[in-house]
Enzyme design. Structure first.
Site, PDB file in Angstrom:
ATOM      1  CD  GLU A  18      -5.120  -0.125   1.900  1.00  0.00           C
ATOM      2  OE1 GLU A  18      -3.971   0.368   1.987  1.00  0.00           O
ATOM      3  OE2 GLU A  18      -5.670  -0.381   0.823  1.00  0.00           O
ATOM      4  CD  GLU A  53      -7.969   2.434  -0.722  1.00  0.00           C
ATOM      5  OE1 GLU A  53      -8.054   2.755   0.483  1.00  0.00           O
ATOM      6  OE2 GLU A  53      -6.902   2.166  -1.270  1.00  0.00           O
TER       7      GLU A  53
END
Length: 442
Positions: free
Chosen positions: A152, A342
């Protein structure tokens, strides 16, 4: 899957140094419930129990992250043998349980020592990250085949340095863009180090979502286009095309040095997507903008007409299908095989009779999103896997222990683990898939 700071605890044990998450959580008002990652899920001590849960679940693999502060307490300099030993034990346990480990080298928990010198605003951090990758791969690369350098990077750069909502909590607006660039450079340095160490499979785990304008008004459309280029386009195009999107390229002219773009555009074995919800964007209304918002041209609005999770995020599984199909069509051969690195949903479900936690909403969410991926595959998109967030209810940063993503409930006071109904559902799903596809068994 899991993030180190969100489950490990033991933040002051065996030589671990502080991370930006420790510092951020210690600041009053940063975390909703005032908690910290000091204990989290105590995975550092209880990892055998958690690996046993994974084995019982039937999961074929487990994506975990490594705490840089455990390996190098200040992010540079001497190695901490006890930290490397912990990940040695964890990897050996996963393999003994029949799980394929995927290691992530950084999941938001930059060593505080590096942050004190500028963190990701400082180009040197990218160089130190390449060294960190080499050290970890030298120790674990004989048993870990799959790697993600940075989890991320968009959240880290924009929420951490531009908007100040996540660690390290700097609100620099567009002056935070160097963090995004240096995270990309760090990704490239780490991929090169992993390849040099003989890594079998290297990818990424970038946040992506369709970005929808609030209206047809040109101001809303323009704001949406800008945000889409920064959130989706920058990380994807820099990694797979070796250039920033045209609309935002001038913002990075002063940062790019000779050789950087080639260093960032490393061959990837998979392109990982972290997906939760689409984003609805509008132009920031001038009458609401204060002095600190004068350079922020967009605002984030509610996605209307959809149920939401405990996090307040709209549940729109077809948006994931849309993104996968449109992105494959747009980038074609430049895009490696895709992987959902994810996805999941937070739902607070209190125990019912007999202590049973019947989290049917989570099952519906996961089934709908798996169906969306299956539809994309049927349409010709090459998707190689789906990693669920998460095994355990864990420490969720600014939400503390107030968001419940796990298939397994964890009482943060007693550390008792209680599998939810979704745990059994997932076990049955994997078992059925393996029975239908015996050719996938090793």
């Amino acid at each position: 899957m899991s993030g180190a700071a969100q489950i490990e605890g033991a933040v002051s044990e065996d030589g671990r140094g502080p991370s930006v998450l420790d510092t951020f959580a210690a600041q009053p008002g940063r975390v909703a419930d005032g908690s910290s990652p000091a204990t989290a899920c105590d995975h550092y001590h209880r990892y055998p129990e958690d690996v046993a849960l994974l084995q019982r679940l039937g999961a074929p693999g487990y994506r975990f992250s490594i705490s840089w502060s455990r390996i190098q307490p200040t992010g540079r300099g001497p190695l901490n043998a006890a930290g490397l030993d912990f990940y040695d034990r964890l990897v050996d346990s996963l393999l003994a349980a029949g799980l394929s480990p995927m290691a992530t080298l950084l999941h938001g928990d930059l060593p505080q020592g590096l942050e004190d010198d500028g963190g990701w605003l400082n180009r040197e951090t990218a160089e130190r990250f390449g060294e960190h990758a080499a050290v970890v791969a030298a120790r674990l690369g004989d048993r870990v085949d799959s790697w993600v350098p940075v989890a991320e990077p968009a959240v880290c750069a924009y929420m951490g340095y531009a908007l100040g909502e996540r660690a390290p909590g700097r609100r620099l607006l567009f002056d935070g863009l160097p963090a995004a660039y240096h995270l990309l450079l760090g990704h490239g340095r780490a991929v090169a180090a992993l390849r040099a160490a003989g890594a079998v499979e290297v990818g990424c785990a970038n946040n992506h979502a369709p970005v929808w304008p609030a209206s047809d008004d040109p101001a809303d459309v323009g704001a949406t286009k800008l945000f889409d280029a920064l959130w989706n386009g920058l990380f994807l195009e820099m990694m797979v095309l070796g250039r920033p999107p045209r609309d935002v390229a001038p913002l990075f002219d002063d940062l790019i040095r000779p050789g950087d773009l080639m260093a960032i555009r490393q061959p990837l074995d998979f392109y990982g997507i972290n997906y939760y919800s689409p984003l609805r964007v509008g132009a920031a209304p001038e009458e609401l903008a204060g002095p600190e918002d004068e350079d922020m041209p967009f605002e984030f609005l509610e996605v209307l007409g959809r149920p939401v999770t405990e996090a307040g995020w709209a549940v729109v599984p077809e948006a994931l299908q849309e993104w996968l199909i449109m992105t494959r069509a747009r980038y074609r051969a430049a895009l490696p095989p895709l992987m959902i690195t994810e996805s999941g949903a937070a739902y607070a479900t209190p125990p019912g009779p007999g202590g049973r936690i019947d989290d049917g909403a989570r099952i519906e969410y996961l089934q709908a999103h798996l169906d969306a991926v299956a539809a994309a595959i049927k349409a010709g998109v090459d998707v190689r896997g789906f990693y669920l967030w998460s095994l355990l209810d864990n420490w969720e940063g600014i939400a503390g222990f107030g968001m419940h993503y796990g298939l397994v409930a964890v009482d943060p006071r007693t550390q008792v683990r209680t599998p939810k109904t979704s745990f059994g559902w997932y076990h049955d799903l994997v078992a059925a898939h393996r029975a239908a596809h015996p050719e996938l068994a090793e």
